[in-house]
Design an enzyme around this catalytic site. Structure first.
Site, PDB file in Angstrom:
ATOM      1  N   ASP A 591       4.976   7.325   7.521  1.00  0.00           N
ATOM      2  CA  ASP A 591       4.336   6.520   8.565  1.00  0.00           C
ATOM      3  C   ASP A 591       4.992   5.186   8.916  1.00  0.00           C
ATOM      4  O   ASP A 591       5.804   5.091   9.811  1.00  0.00           O
ATOM      5  CB  ASP A 591       2.861   6.288   8.191  1.00  0.00           C
ATOM      6  CG  ASP A 591       2.074   7.573   8.131  1.00  0.00           C
ATOM      7  OD1 ASP A 591       2.698   8.621   7.888  1.00  0.00           O
ATOM      8  OD2 ASP A 591       0.860   7.577   8.322  1.00  0.00           O
ATOM      9  N   GLU A 823      -5.279   7.815  -3.298  1.00  0.00           N
ATOM     10  CA  GLU A 823      -4.184   8.095  -2.361  1.00  0.00           C
ATOM     11  C   GLU A 823      -2.902   7.365  -2.773  1.00  0.00           C
ATOM     12  O   GLU A 823      -1.818   7.925  -2.774  1.00  0.00           O
ATOM     13  CB  GLU A 823      -4.604   7.659  -0.957  1.00  0.00           C
ATOM     14  CG  GLU A 823      -3.613   8.020   0.128  1.00  0.00           C
ATOM     15  CD  GLU A 823      -4.141   7.692   1.513  1.00  0.00           C
ATOM     16  OE1 GLU A 823      -5.181   7.004   1.621  1.00  0.00           O
ATOM     17  OE2 GLU A 823      -3.518   8.118   2.499  1.00  0.00           O
TER      18      GLU A 823
END
Ligand SMILES: *[C@@H]1O[C@H](CO)[C@@H](O)[C@H](O)[C@H]1NC(C)=O
Ligand SMILES: *[C@@H]1O[C@H](CO)[C@@H](O)[C@H](O)[C@H]1NC(C)=O
Ligand SMILES: *[C@@H]1O[C@H](CO)[C@@H](O)[C@H](O)[C@H]1NC(C)=O
Ligand SMILES: *[C@@H]1O[C@H](CO)[C@@H](O)[C@H](O)[C@H]1NC(C)=O
Ligand SMILES: *[C@@H]1O[C@H](CO)[C@@H](O)[C@H](O)[C@H]1NC(C)=O
Ligand SMILES: *[C@@H]1O[C@H](CO)[C@@H](O)[C@H](O)[C@H]1NC(C)=O
Length: 854
Positions: A591, A823
């Site tokens: 990202d 995460e």
């Protein structure tokens, strides 16, 4: 690739943020495509959309007339939504027969706290709900939501096919759900299954009081059975002795007649409702509404003990004082001769069920020990417990999805519609996907690059399941060799994703991480072949998969190539943004990891180079094993693993770092600006963050050091005894760069965007925190380098246990403190987990790290 989409569940994040991300997606440069159209392109109903569709069809018709001979009757689908015309891997015989039946039922709805279905497009669904409190009001717990704030939940044991045990801790109550499949004389297709639910006060053994309330409280749980196909169910009158009578039943294709029974020993109150609704994605609301209506009528939150006409949903409510325990049994094939319902029922309830569950626990434990050998590898029970949870949540998170992806219509098919118009898309062909998911709460669906990492673990536990999952993914390939990177299939999946993100772009790549596990499987086939014990069906699998892998490789090799021959870059970055500090590269999977400040086609991305090298080597290996021509893959692999070439394109001699190359300046800042919305005459100027470029960008190295710089190491392109190798071990251990006591951080502290926001609302994501997938790859390379002869073997062997210990120590600590795998892991707060949770996708690789399986 998993853009952080707080907006989907968190109302507090701004809508401005959402819009601009949507815009980024919409701005992907179009890829030119030939081909005719079109069977089905007018979803939605607004007038505008219709207009667009008419234009699209008009354009399409022109193509169509030109492209087809009059003899053909079936209209051609656009290429983007045309499947690759080769046999499907998931159709192989090995996935039929016994395997298919064994895998028929499962906890294949990972987005639910407990959700059961079969692997068929229209299934009977079963699931658990319970009554909780949210913001001072009653709420139904059903789909996994971070906002429910459960203290902990997840599978503690799960074998992926026949057994699982899960614990859910919510507001002082512990629910334990055990799931067991069973095949007995008389079972129908797919067998029977039982669910035991135990409800008790948290810390039941302590005599403490909570909130001044006595512990003897009562609660309600709900369990439902729903016919997705809409067929109506039969209800039995509530008898005195519920244990002897079925509660609800029906008949379904494949499984024949079925019954659902409830069994309990404590004194509990049971009520039910039969409801009609074919939209399964809002069952939660349906049950809550039913309950609230009853509440208004009777003053009690209790289901009405009645059923609507043609009910296709049966909901049971079981209320009692804690603790209580209920067994629910699903029996198939009850209309067959010799079905012997009472005997099977007895075998799946009460003490018999207890006995079988205990046996399954033991089997799990033995298999777990045999597979991962943690007792020899890690300190103690604290670690082993995390290992079991990592595996169980990974395989317990496997889901079955069915539906059609939505694909952005390439620009040449569109009219001159204004930017940001309502969504217009083509539908992919209806497809099934069997896949693990990154996070049951936040990303409960398939993600292409995550899946490569998931299968590294799953293939060690149950190879057949892994082969099946890989097959499903490859079968989603279109005729151009493209696979949609995020799979949002069906209304239930779509209900979790904001509209803006649903549409997939055929120009977008995502790392071919599935090649990691495919290479592993190919290497084991190679070994089997050498020892003359290769199985026919493994050969068959690779041969069937091969044309798909070829198309996939070719798609990357052509669409993602760079200006310089034999180089690559992630296409589709936004070169017009005025909001992002550094335009994101969602396609890379990383990202917001910083790249060239000014995206152009001069870019070269070193991570993609390495992925291509790895993929070409894997293709060459598979080609050799299956007797296909391997020369072109070998040549490509040789070119990409040639250190001289790699260094020419990506190695900065001055710093000794591997870098991206592109049009770049370090002098980019975000500054507050006052802007007036021209549409609102009297509006107050808004303060927004804008990107300002203070120095003209130049072509050159992009001097951000981090995970991307370590790809040549992680995918082992650097030769073991080169001086670059020695240098990289020093870089690895440098505390200014990536090394921390919690694992390797994603970006060096020396990078100009280390821990910087990308926009006002885009917090740093791959700009500092520790991520397990990349740590696994780098650690795995370190391990292999420590085994290979060379000058640096000893140094590698010294660093390896340190990095491994750091990772294990932190993940284990965080799991025990917070109840979850996360995460990623933050550094400012001493390694605390952050982002989505539970995140039992690639963070579960911690189990392979414990077991030293690389
Ligand atoms: C995997 O499938 C093969 C047959 O296709 C079977 O022989 C084997 O027992 C299966 N393994 C497991 C763990 O189910
Ligand atoms: C149960 O015990 C744990 C650990 O002692 C404690 O953190 C938790 O708050 C307790 N829960 C309740 C509901 O008392
Ligand atoms: C009950 O389960 C056991 C396995 O635990 C099995 O051996 C037995 O045949 C089953 N009984 C019936 C009636 O199916
Ligand atoms: C369920 O969803 C359907 C379709 O989205 C909608 O028409 C219906 O009103 C919803 N029902 C409830 C109870 O929310
Ligand atoms: C990949 O692309 C390069 C550059 O176009 C080409 O030379 C090479 O042959 C291709 N490799 C394969 C295996 O097709
Ligand atoms: C590696 O690439 C260089 C430069 O392109 C070339 O001169 C050399 O022969 C290549 N080495 C090998 C082993 O192919």
């Amino acid at each position: 690739m998993k853009e952080r989409r707080r907006a989907s569940t968190d109302a507090s994040s701004s809508s401005a943020d959402l819009k601009s991300s949507g815009k980024n997606n919409a701005k992907r440069p179009p890829k030119s495509k030939r081909g005719g159209i079109v069977r089905k392109v007018c979803p939605g109903s607004t007038a505008l959309l219709l207009g667009i569709c008419v234009v699209a069809l008009g354009v399409a018709a022109l193509y169509w007339i030109g492209a087809l001979s009059p003899a053909m009757e079936e209209p051609v689908r656009p290429r983007a939504v045309t499947p690759l015309p080769v046999p499907r891997v998931s159709d192989l015989k090995q996935f039929k027969g016994e395997y298919r039946e064994r895998m028929f039922w499962g906890t294949y709805r990972p987005q639910n706290y407990l959700g059961i279905r079969s692997r068929t497009p229209q299934s009977l669904l079963a699931g658990l709900m319970w009554l909780g409190v949210k913001d001072g009001r009653y709420a139904i717990r059903h789909t996994c939501e971070e906002s429910d704030k459960l203290a902990r939940y997840g599978w503690l044991r799960h074998d992926g096919s026949t057994y699982g045990r899960q614990e859910l801790l919510d507001q002082g109550v512990t629910l334990t759900t055990s799931f067991l499949k069973s095949w007995e004389d008389g079972s129908g297709y797919g067998g029977d299954w039982a669910v035991r639910i135990k409800v008790e006060a948290e810390n039941a053994t302590e005599s403490s009081q909570e909130d001044g309330q006595p512990k003897s409280r009562s609660t309600s749980i709900f369990f439902y059975i729903a016919e997705e196909a809409g067929r109506s169910l039969s209800f039995w009158p509530k008898g005195k002795n519920v244990a002897d009578a079925p509660f609800v039943g029906g008949s379904a294709s494949e499984i024949g007649g079925w019954q659902f029974h409830l069994h309990h020993k404590e004194d509990v109150a049971v009520s039910y409702a039969g409801l009609r609704q074919i939209h399964m994605h809002n069952l939660t609301q349906l049950v809550l509404n039913t309950l609230m209506n009853q509440g208004r009528l009777t003053g009690r939150l209790q289901l009405p003990d009645s059923s609507d006409r043609h009910s296709n949903i049966a909901v049971l409510q079981i209320s009692g004082s804690l603790p209580f325990e209920v067994d629910m049994v699903f029996l198939s094939g009850v209309d067959k001769k010799g079905a012997d319902v009472p005997k099977r029922l007895k075998n799946l309830t009460g003490v018999e069920l207890e006995r079988r569950l205990i046996q399954k626990e033991q089997e799990f434990e033995n298999r777990f020990q045999d597979t991962f050998k943690l007792n020899e590898k890690v300190g103690g029970e604290k670690e082993v417990e995390v290992g079991r949870a990592a595996l169980s949540n990974m395989v317990g998170g496997i889901g079955y999805f069915h539906g059609q992806s939505r694909i952005a219509i390439p620009a040449e098919f569109k009219g001159q519609e204004p930017e940001l118009s309502s969504p217009d898309y083509w539908l992919y062909w209806p497809a099934e996907l069997f896949t693990a998911v990154p996070s049951r709460s936040f990303f409960p669906r398939g993600f292409l690059w995550d899946e490569g990492f998931h299968q590294l673990l799953i293939s060690r536990w149950d190879r057949n399941i892994s082969l099946d999952i890989i097959a499903h993914w490859l079968d989603l390939m279109n005729v151009d060799g493209w696979i949609p990177r995020e799979q949002i299939l069906g209304a239930e999946a779509r209900s979790k994703v904001p509209e803006e993100f649903v549409i997939q772009h055929t120009s977008n790549a995502n790392p071919p991480a599935l090649m990691l596990v495919i290479r592993r499987l190919a290497l084991s086939l190679e070994l089997d072949l050498k020892q003359g014990q290769a199985r026919e069906e493994d050969m068959e699998y690779f041969k069937t998969m091969y044309p798909r892998l070829q198309a996939w490789f070719n798609w990357f090799n052509t669409t993602q190539s760079g200006k310089q021959p034999g180089t690559y870059y992630w296409h589709g970055r936004d070169s017009h943004t005025s909001r992002e500090l550094n335009p994101k590269t969602l396609t890379s999977g990383l990202d917001d990891y910083p790249r060239a400040s000014h995206p152009t086609d001069d870019e070269r991305h070193v991570d993609l180079w390495c992925w291509m090298a790895h993929a070409a080597e894997t293709m060459s290996l598979i080609a050799r094993l299956t007797g296909e021509p391997h020369e072109s893959y070998e040549a490509t692999a040789n070119g990409l693993t040639n250190l001289t070439r790699l260094n020419e394109m990506h190695y900065d001699l001055e710093s000794g770092h591997y870098y991206d190359y592109g049009l770049h300046t370090e002098e980019v800042k975000l500054r507050w600006k006052e802007l007036k919305d021209p549409r609102i005459k009297t509006g107050i100027p808004q303060r927004i963050l804008r990107r300002v470029v203070l120095k003209k960008p130049k072509l050159g190295w992009v001097p951000h050091f981090g995970y991307v710089s370590f790809f040549p190491f992680a995918l082992r392109i650097i030769p073991a005894d080169s001086t670059i190798m020695g240098h990289h071990l020093a870089l690895l251990h440098s505390h200014d760069l990536l090394w921390t006591e919690f694992g390797l951080r994603s970006l060096a502290t020396t990078s100009s965007v280390f821990m910087k926001h990308n926009t006002e609302h885009d917090a740093p994501y791959w700009r500092g925190p520790v991520w397990m997938n990349m740590n696994y790859l780098i650690l795995s390379a370190l391990y292999k380098y420590s085994q290979e002869e060379g000058h640096y073997k000893k140094t590698a062997a010294l660093l390896y246990p340190q990095l491994r210990d750091n990772l294990i120590r932190n993940v284990v600590k965080q799991y025990h403190e917070s109840g979850y795998l996360w995460e990623n892991y933050d550094l400012k707060s001493k390694g605390k987990g952050q982002g989505s949770h539970p995140f039992s996708g690639w963070t579960s690789l911690i189990l392979l790290i414990m077991g030293e399986m690389y």
